[in-house]
Motif scaffolding. Sequence first.
Motif, PDB file in Angstrom:
ATOM      1  N   ALA A  51      42.770  40.097  47.001  1.00 43.30           N
ATOM      2  CA  ALA A  51      41.510  39.573  46.898  1.00 43.30           C
ATOM      3  C   ALA A  51      41.794  39.187  45.535  1.00 43.30           C
ATOM      4  N   GLN A  52      42.384  39.912  44.440  1.00 44.94           N
ATOM      5  CA  GLN A  52      42.507  39.306  43.358  1.00 44.94           C
ATOM      6  C   GLN A  52      43.422  38.267  43.499  1.00 44.94           C
ATOM      7  N   SER A  53      44.454  39.246  44.237  1.00 42.16           N
ATOM      8  CA  SER A  53      46.172  37.632  44.192  1.00 42.16           C
ATOM      9  C   SER A  53      45.808  36.582  44.418  1.00 42.16           C
ATOM     10  N   ARG A 137      37.931  38.660  33.476  1.00 39.74           N
ATOM     11  CA  ARG A 137      38.425  39.387  35.049  1.00 39.74           C
ATOM     12  C   ARG A 137      37.621  40.233  34.554  1.00 39.74           C
ATOM     13  N   SER A 138      36.985  40.726  36.074  1.00 42.03           N
ATOM     14  CA  SER A 138      35.940  41.777  35.678  1.00 42.03           C
ATOM     15  C   SER A 138      35.592  42.491  37.352  1.00 42.03           C
ATOM     16  N   ILE A 139      36.001  43.620  37.235  1.00 45.32           N
ATOM     17  CA  ILE A 139      35.416  44.078  38.684  1.00 45.32           C
ATOM     18  C   ILE A 139      34.008  45.408  39.186  1.00 45.32           C
ATOM     19  N   THR A 140      33.541  45.281  40.191  1.00 45.34           N
ATOM     20  CA  THR A 140      32.789  46.436  40.137  1.00 45.34           C
ATOM     21  C   THR A 140      32.283  46.651  41.172  1.00 45.34           C
ATOM     22  N   THR A 149      38.903  49.943  38.338  1.00 48.26           N
ATOM     23  CA  THR A 149      37.730  49.574  37.587  1.00 48.26           C
ATOM     24  C   THR A 149      38.653  48.664  36.944  1.00 48.26           C
ATOM     25  N   SER A 150      39.739  48.010  36.834  1.00 48.81           N
ATOM     26  CA  SER A 150      39.852  46.885  36.341  1.00 48.81           C
ATOM     27  C   SER A 150      41.467  46.346  37.078  1.00 48.81           C
TER      28      SER A 150
END
Length: 151
Positions: A51-53, A137-140, A149-150
């Motif tokens: 999903a990040q890519s 960029r953030s991730i929760t 976490t990052s």
Amino acid sequence: MYKKQGSNFHTSSAGFTLLELMVAVIILAILAAIAMPMYSNYITKAKARSAQSDLVALSVVMESLYQRNLKYVDSAGEKTVSDYFTTNSMTGSWQPSADTFDYKLTVTTTTYSLKAVGSSGGRNDGCEITLTNTNSRSITGDSACGGLTSW
């Protein structure tokens, strides 16, 4: 030359005893109990990385749109990516690889915010990954993202 076998003779058995078989099954069960959660977490993390890519690829599409128009096409609130592309006649310009995420975006004429949200009921339910036009960029959702976490 032939030896007559009596009633007391020792035969060798070919195969396993029930005890040996049960020990092997118990060892396999212990290994599976350790390996399955680790494998499941690995898959969850891999989907989040995918999903990040996808978000990075989508940001390239958005920057290309900006280069052609010298502005981002306003979305008037948060929309799904497919709705945004349909509204702006951008068919076929981006396809996600992670099927466990829903992709949303918020666009103004000068900024955008891209978001991948884990599909409800799926492996990544509760994971939310965000990317903005300033490369913030953030991730929760720690465990829903496989412990990421990052990024």
